[in-house]
Design an enzyme around this catalytic site. Sequence first.
Site, mmCIF file in Angstrom:
data_model
loop_
_atom_site.group_PDB
_atom_site.id
_atom_site.type_symbol
_atom_site.label_atom_id
_atom_site.label_comp_id
_atom_site.label_asym_id
_atom_site.label_seq_id
_atom_site.Cartn_x
_atom_site.Cartn_y
_atom_site.Cartn_z
ATOM 1 N N ASP A 1 34.861 49.398 40.367
ATOM 2 C CA ASP A 1 35.293 48.067 40.804
ATOM 3 C C ASP A 1 36.081 47.458 39.641
ATOM 4 O OD1 ASP A 1 35.485 45.336 41.375
ATOM 5 O OD2 ASP A 1 33.611 45.321 42.509
ATOM 6 N N LYS B 1 40.445 37.623 43.719
ATOM 7 C CA LYS B 1 40.401 37.203 42.314
ATOM 8 C C LYS B 1 41.795 37.307 41.682
ATOM 9 C CE LYS B 1 36.201 36.554 43.364
ATOM 10 N NZ LYS B 1 35.578 37.617 44.037
HETATM 11 N N1 PLP Z 1 33.446 42.755 43.171
HETATM 12 C C1 PLP Z 1 33.356 41.832 42.206
HETATM 13 C C2 PLP Z 1 33.305 42.282 40.779
HETATM 14 C C3 PLP Z 1 33.293 40.480 42.521
HETATM 15 O O1 PLP Z 1 33.191 39.574 41.534
HETATM 16 C C4 PLP Z 1 33.328 40.096 43.888
HETATM 17 C C5 PLP Z 1 33.255 38.672 44.281
HETATM 18 O O2 PLP Z 1 32.986 37.801 43.466
HETATM 19 C C6 PLP Z 1 33.406 41.085 44.866
HETATM 20 C C7 PLP Z 1 33.482 42.404 44.479
HETATM 21 C C8 PLP Z 1 33.414 40.736 46.327
HETATM 22 O O3 PLP Z 1 34.661 40.293 46.714
HETATM 23 P P1 PLP Z 1 34.929 39.275 47.942
HETATM 24 O O4 PLP Z 1 34.287 37.981 47.579
HETATM 25 O O5 PLP Z 1 36.425 39.227 48.010
HETATM 26 O O6 PLP Z 1 34.330 39.865 49.158
#
Ligand code: PLP
Length: 387
Positions: free
Chosen positions: A174, A199
């Site tokens: 990620d 983000k």
């Molecule tokens: N991965 C990370 C590191 C995150 O910080 C977040 C959300 O804060 C996500 C995945 C999930 O993304 P989303 O809120 O766009 O579904």
Amino acid sequence: MSNHGFATRAIHAGQAPDPSTGAIMTPIYQTSTYVQTSPGEFIQNYDYSRSANPTRTALEANIASLEGGKHGIAFASGVASLAACIHLLKTGDHVLLCDDVYGGTFRMFNNVFNQLGIEFSRVDMTNLDATRAAMTNKTKLVWLETPTNPTLKVIDIAAVAQIAHDGGALCVADNTFASPYLQNPLALGADIVSHSCTKYLGGHSDLVGGILVVKNRELADRLYYVQNAVGAVPAPMDCFLLLRSTKTLHVRMDRHCSNAETIADWLTQRSEIDRVIYPGLESHPQHNIAAKQMRGFGGMITMTLKGGLPASRKFLESLKIFSLAESLGGVESLVEHPAIMTHASVDADKRAALGIDDGLVRLSCGIEDGSDLIADLEQALDAAAKA
Ligand code: PLP
């Protein structure tokens, strides 16, 4: 495009002027279906917008290029892109997660996929021996975030990908906190890169989205199948907004990084703060790994205020430019309290073990004037000291 620099790819990859009008921006193809010339004969390989949409195709190609991958598979949110990876698995398979994985990722494993018999465990992936020992013969995915959320641990992607491959598992990275401008996990051996596009990629706090990027055609086909079969696809308008945003990713990231570096240095001088965690500080336990695998140290800073909840609450209430909100990576500076906000779904004892205590505050440094951000932090710290 692959031989061009990052900025050129950010602006052009996946996009060509619209052939019918010459419009320089990829249009928002706000359509659910496409006319066929004869049953099963499509004009340009498009038949239905859950399966594919030209605005989404442009976005997928653009971000795949930025990650140094070949195939992008876009989703309606970051967690939808993560869920698509889990749909590669079957009951009884095991997933090894890094220990302070995003709270929503943990919740998905713990409360949703657990019920379908997908097993998981967590390990501190900064400890490679412990990571190797945590592999089981059922481990199919090794799942890391780096820097992690919220304690900004930096995990050696190449080393963990090797452990995954030695155990016959795929490595999912990620890359939300770093963005493709600062780090490219595929080049370090990861098999799947995932982003919450909400983000840094989106960067303007005006959309929710996710994407996976891979190099391998067969893996891409399996993920495209899940994308269409499960159907959590992004709307054309959001794909358009994201395409507009990635054009400035490099310029925004440079300012996020320089503001965060200045602020992190400044925070280390303040007596109200116990600990400042920023991968760019030499005091960061994995600073050398960050310097090796990242091209900049990012816009996120985590710190612990002395005085626990009363101090952190007063500090958060007193900030005027930093807005108290979940999320991160937008042009505007945000601040949050992980124990009460983003990581509330993680059990209290686990939070304590990870160091997510009541004094812990996470800053997402935006791209405003750094001096204004420091003045804002200063007045809020002064207010908190009187709490
Ligand atoms: N991965 C990370 C590191 C995150 O910080 C977040 C959300 O804060 C996500 C995945 C999930 O993304 P989303 O809120 O766009 O579904």
